[in-house]
Design a protein around this motif. Structure first.
Motif, PDB file in Angstrom:
ATOM      1  N   GLY A  50       0.749  -1.207  -0.001  1.00  0.00           N
ATOM      2  CA  GLY A  50      -0.114  -0.123   0.047  1.00  0.00           C
ATOM      3  C   GLY A  50       0.725   1.284   0.248  1.00  0.00           C
ATOM      4  O   GLY A  50       1.654   1.573   0.800  1.00  0.00           O
ATOM      5  N   THR A  51       0.844   2.089  -1.123  1.00  0.00           N
ATOM      6  CA  THR A  51       1.448   3.427  -1.047  1.00  0.00           C
ATOM      7  C   THR A  51       0.735   4.314  -2.028  1.00  0.00           C
ATOM      8  O   THR A  51       0.321   3.781  -3.187  1.00  0.00           O
ATOM      9  N   PHE A  52       0.572   5.513  -1.560  1.00  0.00           N
ATOM     10  CA  PHE A  52      -0.016   6.482  -2.437  1.00  0.00           C
ATOM     11  C   PHE A  52       0.679   7.017  -3.306  1.00  0.00           C
ATOM     12  O   PHE A  52       0.267   7.341  -4.614  1.00  0.00           O
ATOM     13  N   ARG A  80       0.389  -3.709  -5.887  1.00  0.00           N
ATOM     14  CA  ARG A  80       0.138  -2.602  -5.196  1.00  0.00           C
ATOM     15  C   ARG A  80      -1.307  -2.040  -5.139  1.00  0.00           C
ATOM     16  O   ARG A  80      -1.929  -2.464  -6.326  1.00  0.00           O
ATOM     17  N   GLU A  82      -4.024   1.181  -3.981  1.00  0.00           N
ATOM     18  CA  GLU A  82      -4.158   2.534  -3.481  1.00  0.00           C
ATOM     19  C   GLU A  82      -5.492   3.036  -3.288  1.00  0.00           C
ATOM     20  O   GLU A  82      -6.504   2.519  -4.148  1.00  0.00           O
ATOM     21  N   THR A  87      -5.273   3.652   1.999  1.00  0.00           N
ATOM     22  CA  THR A  87      -4.584   2.750   1.097  1.00  0.00           C
ATOM     23  C   THR A  87      -3.972   1.657   1.950  1.00  0.00           C
ATOM     24  O   THR A  87      -4.071   0.239   1.606  1.00  0.00           O
ATOM     25  N   GLY A  88      -3.591   1.878   3.248  1.00  0.00           N
ATOM     26  CA  GLY A  88      -3.061   0.674   3.970  1.00  0.00           C
ATOM     27  C   GLY A  88      -4.238  -0.349   4.229  1.00  0.00           C
ATOM     28  O   GLY A  88      -3.777  -1.544   4.118  1.00  0.00           O
ATOM     29  N   GLY A 111       2.641  -1.304   4.031  1.00  0.00           N
ATOM     30  CA  GLY A 111       2.346   0.132   3.735  1.00  0.00           C
ATOM     31  C   GLY A 111       3.507   1.165   4.070  1.00  0.00           C
ATOM     32  O   GLY A 111       4.290   1.043   5.107  1.00  0.00           O
ATOM     33  N   GLU A 113       5.330   5.247   2.908  1.00  0.00           N
ATOM     34  CA  GLU A 113       5.256   6.453   2.128  1.00  0.00           C
ATOM     35  C   GLU A 113       6.375   7.289   2.633  1.00  0.00           C
ATOM     36  O   GLU A 113       7.188   7.132   3.650  1.00  0.00           O
ATOM     37  N   GLY A 337       0.457   5.839   2.764  1.00  0.00           N
ATOM     38  CA  GLY A 337       0.113   4.371   2.516  1.00  0.00           C
ATOM     39  C   GLY A 337       0.198   3.407   3.913  1.00  0.00           C
ATOM     40  O   GLY A 337       0.093   2.316   3.886  1.00  0.00           O
TER      41      GLY A 337
END
Length: 386
Positions: A50-52, A80, A82, A87-88, A111, A113, A337
């Motif tokens: 999870g990452t924005f 991935r 988002e 997101t996480g 997660g 970021e 994220g």
């Protein structure tokens, strides 16, 4: 019947981590999670990242970094996910779906970021992409401006709630002192949070700097399995729910988080418990006004009366329902994220009695609420000690 379990977790410190690249953040979160679960990289059947991003770092295709960071994951399927600030939790949901389908036996959720890579104004522009850009893009103050508008409308309807917002901020900063992973481990006190000053200026509407979560770097990881490992403490899902809401604030009452309220009611119903059964909650306090509205969404107070919950001490660490004993996003930090994963790590620590100075006595049943945007993507987990 088998249900998903959290069997391992890891968490980096949150903060301004200039020296750590994405691969290092990945390793620093994942290695403790694998160790806590008593498994190796070869025991993981799927990785959910999870990452924005949104422009914070030049590297995209971030799921592929799993094998770069840890070569044992070279051939492990990775994807991935988002969903803005949720997101996480979206990555956790994807892993849970894979587990419950029988496709994987053990899943790794990570997660992360890196946000402190851009000037403050650009960070605000990136985050504002999580609003309805057609109507809310270019908002002064970025996403703080969006929540500043929410606070303004709430104040207009129900009166000045500045005391309550300051009390929420002071509570979460006081709690964060006990969290070794928190970005800001400093008890700011009510007076600082309540009053406008050079160090605590107004940011948007009635929101001051102390009402806004921190721009943070960091990572968190979970190892999930349908079965716990004998001899290893674990946490299992009692229920989970996801409810979406209109993205434009113009299409709903901004003083109510109706999608969040529906997520709470569905989750509690599925778990066959009431709010009174919960011992602890980790909720999404990206801004103090968000935590206030979430008191109402969870059913802790009627609409317009959320302030009573903080001013009467209900949500304090020693209150009837402690909320954010970890310090929440306000003190712990908010690397987009990582946030939903971090919240689940904090709850796993509570429910297994491993939260150290953050520990709530007798915490055997708790809830995590994580949202994307202004309560647009709403995720609720009801968790219990296995």
């Amino acid at each position: 019947m088998s249900v998903p379990h959290i069997i391992g977790w890891g968490h980096t410190p949150f903060g301004k981590l200039d020296q750590a690249d994405l691969e290092q953040l990945f390793r620093d979160a994942v290695n403790p999670a694998l160790e806590r679960a008593g498994v190796g990289g070869s025991d993981i059947d799927g990785i959910f990242v999870g990452t924005f991003n949104g422009g914070f770092v030049p590297q995209d295709f971030s799921a592929s970094l799993a094998g770069v960071a840890m070569p044992e994951f070279r051939h492990t399927p990775a994807v991935r996910v988002e969903n803005a600030c949720a997101t996480g939790s979206a990555a956790i949901w994807a892993a849970l779906d894979a587990l419950q389908s029988g496709r994987v036996k053990r899943a790794l959720v990570v997660g992360f970021e890196k946000m402190n890579t851009l000037p403050s104004a650009q960070i605000g522009e990136v985050l504002l992409k999580c609003s309805y850009v057609k109507e809310e893009g270019g908002k002064p103050g970025g996403f703080a401006g969006v929540f500043g508008d929410i606070a303004t409308k709430y104040f207009e309807r129900f009166g000045d709630q500045s005391d309550a917002l300051a009390a929420i901020s002071a509570k979460n900063h006081r709690n964060g002192v006990d969290n070794p992973y928190a970005h800001m481990r400093r008890d700011l006190g009510f007076d600082f949070c309540r009053n406008v000053s050079e160090k605590n200026p107004l940011v948007a509407g009635p929101l001051k700097r102390s009402d806004c979560s921190l721009v943070s770097d960091g990572a968190a990881a979970l190892v999930l399995s349908m079965e716990p490992r004998p001899g290893y403490g674990a946490v299992r899902w009692r229920a989970r729910s996801q409810v979406n809401e209109f993205l434009p604030l113009s299409r709903r009452d901004p003083t109510r988080f109706e999608g969040a309220a529906l997520a709470w009611s569905r989750g509690l119903y599925e778990a066959n418990v009431s709010l009174n059964d919960l011992k602890v909650v980790e909720t999404h306090d990206c801004f103090t006004i968000a935590e206030l509205l979430e008191y109402e969404a969870m059913g802790l107070a009627p609409h317009g009366q959320g302030a009573r919950m903080i001013l009467d001490g209900v949500t304090a660490k020693d209150g009837r329902l402690p909320v954010n004993p970890s310090g929440g996003l306000k003190s712990r930090g908010h690397p987009i994220g990582a946030t939903g994963v971090s919240q689940h790590v904090m709850m796993a620590m509570q429910l297994t009695g491993e939260a150290g100075a953050m520990q709530i006595a007798g915490a055997g049943l708790g809830a995590v609420f994580n949202m994307g945007g202004a309560a647009v993507a709403n995720y609720l987990s009801i968790l219990e000690a296995a």
